[in-house]
Design an enzyme around this catalytic site. Structure first.
Site, short mmCIF file in Angstrom:
data_model
loop_
_atom_site.label_atom_id
_atom_site.label_comp_id
_atom_site.label_asym_id
_atom_site.label_seq_id
_atom_site.Cartn_x
_atom_site.Cartn_y
_atom_site.Cartn_z
N ASP A 288 59.24 -28.36 12.55
CA ASP A 288 59.72 -27.27 13.37
C ASP A 288 58.54 -26.70 14.17
O ASP A 288 57.53 -26.87 13.85
CB ASP A 288 60.61 -26.04 12.57
CG ASP A 288 61.61 -25.32 13.42
OD1 ASP A 288 61.43 -25.44 14.82
OD2 ASP A 288 62.18 -24.75 12.89
C1 BGC Z 1 63.91 -23.60 15.74
C2 BGC Z 1 64.25 -24.90 16.03
C3 BGC Z 1 64.28 -25.66 17.46
C4 BGC Z 1 62.71 -25.31 17.79
C5 BGC Z 1 62.57 -25.64 19.15
C6 BGC Z 1 62.52 -23.46 16.33
O1 BGC Z 1 62.10 -22.21 16.67
O2 BGC Z 1 63.70 -23.18 14.55
O3 BGC Z 1 65.82 -25.12 15.55
O4 BGC Z 1 64.64 -26.74 17.53
O5 BGC Z 1 62.35 -24.10 17.67
O6 BGC Z 1 62.89 -24.65 20.16
#
Ligand code: BGC
Length: 653
Positions: free
Chosen positions: A204
């Site tokens: 993530d």
């Molecule tokens: C989130 C993810 C997301 C990623 C990219 C993170 O803050 O937890 O679910 O895909 O950002 O934007």
């Protein structure tokens, strides 16, 4: 234009770049480009798609957002949210698929299939035990292996088996004090070992804290290094390999896994492109999903469908004259046609609050051209009550925004509870239409005639709500999560980490273990506000002839469902299983269901094969089949069992 990430390709070898976008409801735009956002189609929230109990709807929705991703120049879509709804206050419940591992895994697996049918890699995320937003970068979830396997892990296992996602995204939180993206247990042992997952693990955004630990634990791709303290892969990884801290074979494995998914999903054969999108066709897909997702929770004296003879209809609140609300954070889709209610608060991350321009009121008015409508914003409850007294039907739209990076309370925001009570006291035909991404408390439930849970209904939401309210389609959504009646029914009355100073690490020991949602309510004999699996139709269904047998080592169940009412309709009869002797984590588990569409008077026989894992107990390293006899139950919800049969015989995996 801004989105989530980019990994350069290798033109010399024809390896395509990875153009990465959020997320599960459609193609998102990141907030720093809020003035120049990309307008795309939004599906209903993940929890709404789960409420359809219809994997075909999930697959079609996945294909729609996959094709919009591809047409927007993206070949990786960060969809597939499947963390279990174990904490009703979790701000991201709207991105996920409810509280039951079989339902969540089946729906999300189908959605991933749809996305990847367009030659776009989908993730399944956030692995693992990432079940609340408060303290998401620091809390540690400590759950024993067996409980994790029989709950959250099973949802992932099923979604991965059914959807074959190119990638799995590891989560922000820690598990047993180790960060998920550095957890040998989560990545190497469970995901790649026990689940035999062949694709790649991406982190993530901002979830990596080391080079060696992460690489050795099984992380294959560091996403968007700018979010981490430093780029941990790239140069530092090269150095770690030169210094024999990380073996070359681990790097080869990372590359092989990423390439495997690039080939398996078809990215290699389909260069990315910018193509024209047929937004009308996309909207139809979103609307069809919303129509099947809306749950009719209460319908006293058949206040719904709204009689076409109704003379005066008052609509109150929820910006229903302009659009429908959606969830916040990285998954926010900026809608075709622009934000319906611009300038609402939450200016920075994780806003803005986006209303999609699909007005339920306009959709109702278009269908009832002779009927006088009036709209009040609901800020003045007394004024709304005065108008309500003059109307035949009052529709109060209650909205509860929720977002990534924050949890929320269970009560509706602002004066909405009070507004509903005041209006309901003035008019007995008051119907509340809730737009929320999660269960809420409804302290006014006894005082209103009708309650409809419409979730965050997406780009076709206004029309879908109007069609259900008017009975153009049956109300056929069923709850993918228990709606608790009060805080004292929660396994943890206080949200873990609340009240702690920002940055203070804490541990979450989920007392319910594997008994998530209805399983907890069954185990503790609690009566929720509305149970898992519940939802009314405009017609009635009768269930009969439940039978179960062990055939070739598999539990096969069949039953008949008949539409005994005088309207066509859809239903989702459910099968639950329990051991006759002994016990599992809870009295019963959902073992199957079927979404059936039946004309008035028609009946059908449904046959289901039960996954042996639902008749097993996990011991932390493997599933162990339970000995029968089993009790097989047929019900209209987890709390409304109509028939039971016993079955014994030998099972095999
Ligand atoms: C989130 C993810 C997301 C990623 C990219 C993170 O803050 O937890 O679910 O895909 O950002 O934007």
């Amino acid at each position: 234009m801004g989105s989530a990430g980019y990994v350069p390709g290798i033109p010399r070898l024809g390896i395509p770049a990875q153009w990465v976008t959020d997320a599960g409801m459609g193609v998102a735009t990141q907030r720093d480009s809020v003035d120049t956002y990309r307008e795309r189609t939004a599906l209903p929230a993940g929890i709404a798609v789960a409420a359809t109990f219809n994997p075909d709807i999930a697959r079609a929705g996945g294909a729609m957002i996959g094709s919009e991703s591809y047409a927007s120049g993206f070949n990786v879509l960060l969809g597939g949210g499947v963390d279990l709804l174990r904490e009703p206050r979790n701000g991201r419940n709207f991105e996920y698929a409810g509280e039951d591992p079989l339902l969540a895994g089946t729906i999300v697996g189908a959605s991933v299939q749809g996305i990847q049918s367009q030659g776009v890699i989908s993730t399944v995320k956030h692995w693992a035990l990432n079940d609340q937003e408060t303290g998401r970068h620091i809390y540690s979830t400590d759950m024993d292996d067996a409980a994790a396997h029989m709950s959250d892990f099973l949802a992932f296992e099923l979604a991965i088996e059914k959807g074959k996602p190119g990638s799995v995204m590891c989560s922000y939180n820690r598990v047993r004090s180790l960060y998920a993206c550095e957890s040998d247990y989560l990545l190497n042992k469970v995901l790649k070992g026990q689940f035999k997952y062949p694709g790649y693990v991406m982190s993530d955004w901002g979830a990596v804290y080391s080079t060696e630990r992460a690489a050795l634990a099984g992380l294959d791709q560091q996403s968007a290094g700018v979010f981490d303290d430093q780029p941990w892969f790239g140069k530092p990884l090269k150095l770690a390999i030169q210094n024999h801290k990380v073996p070359q074979s681990r790097l080869d494995d990372m590359a092989r896994r990423i390439l495997r998914s690039i080939f398996a999903v078809g990215l290699y054969d389909r260069p990315i492109t910018d193509a024209k999108i047929d937004f009308d066709a996309s909207k139809k897909v979103a609307q069809a999903a919303a129509e099947e997702s809306i749950v009719l929770l209460k319908n006293k004296n058949n206040v719904l469908p709204i009689a076409r003879t109704a003379k005066r209809i008052l609509i109150v609140g929820g910006h229903a004259d302009r659009g429908v609300i959606s969830g916040g954070g990285s998954s926010t889709v900026f809608p075709v046609g622009g934000i319906a209610v611009p300038g609402l608060d939450v200016k920075g991350w994780y806003g803005p609050i986006v209303y999609l321009p699909s007005s339920p009121m306009a959709a109702l008015m278009g269908r009832l051209p002779q009927t006088p409508f009036k709209y009040l914003d609901g800020n003045d409850a007394a004024a709304a009550a005065k108008e309500a007294a003059k109307a035949d039907v009052v529709l109060v739209f209650a909205t509860q925004w929720s977002t990534e990076d924050a949890d929320h309370t269970m009560n509706l925001d602002g004066n909405q509870d009070e507004l509903i009570r005041t209006v309901a006291a003035a008019n007995p035909n008051t119907v509340v239409v809730v737009e929320s991404g999660n269960p809420i408390f409804m302290p006014w439930a006894d005082q209103v005639a009708g309650i409809v849970e419409a979730w965050f209904p997406g780009s076709g939401g206004g029309d879908a709500i109007a069609r259900v309210l008017l009975g153009e389609v049956d109300a056929s959504g069923r709850l993918p999560a228990t709606f608790p009646a009060s805080l004292d029914q929660f396994p943890q009355q206080q949200l873990p980490g609340s009240g702690l100073k920002d940055g203070t690490p804490f541990v979450i020991n989920y007392p319910e273990g594997a008994a998530v949602g209805y399983k907890w309510f069954d185990k503790k004999n609690l009566k929720p506000l509305f149970p898992f699996g519940y939802g009314l139709s405009y017609t009635q269904f009768a269930y009969s002839d439940l039978g179960a047998a062990m055939n070739d080592g598999k539990l096969t169940v069949h039953f008949t469902v008949k539409n005994v009412g005088n309207r066509d309709g859809k239903d989702a009869p459910q099968i639950y299983v329990s051991p006759k002797n002994g016990s599992w984590e809870a009295p019963k588990r959902l073992a199957g269901w079927s979404k059936v569409s039946l004309a008035s008077g028609a009946s059908t026989t449904v046959t289901l094969i039960v996954d042996p894992r639902l008749l097993s107990v996990h011991d932390g390293s493997q599933w162990k089949l339970s000995n029968g006899p089993f009790v097989v139950s047929l019900g209209a919800s987890s709390a409304d069992i109509k028939q039971n049969v016993e079955v014994s015989g030998t099972l095999s995996r």
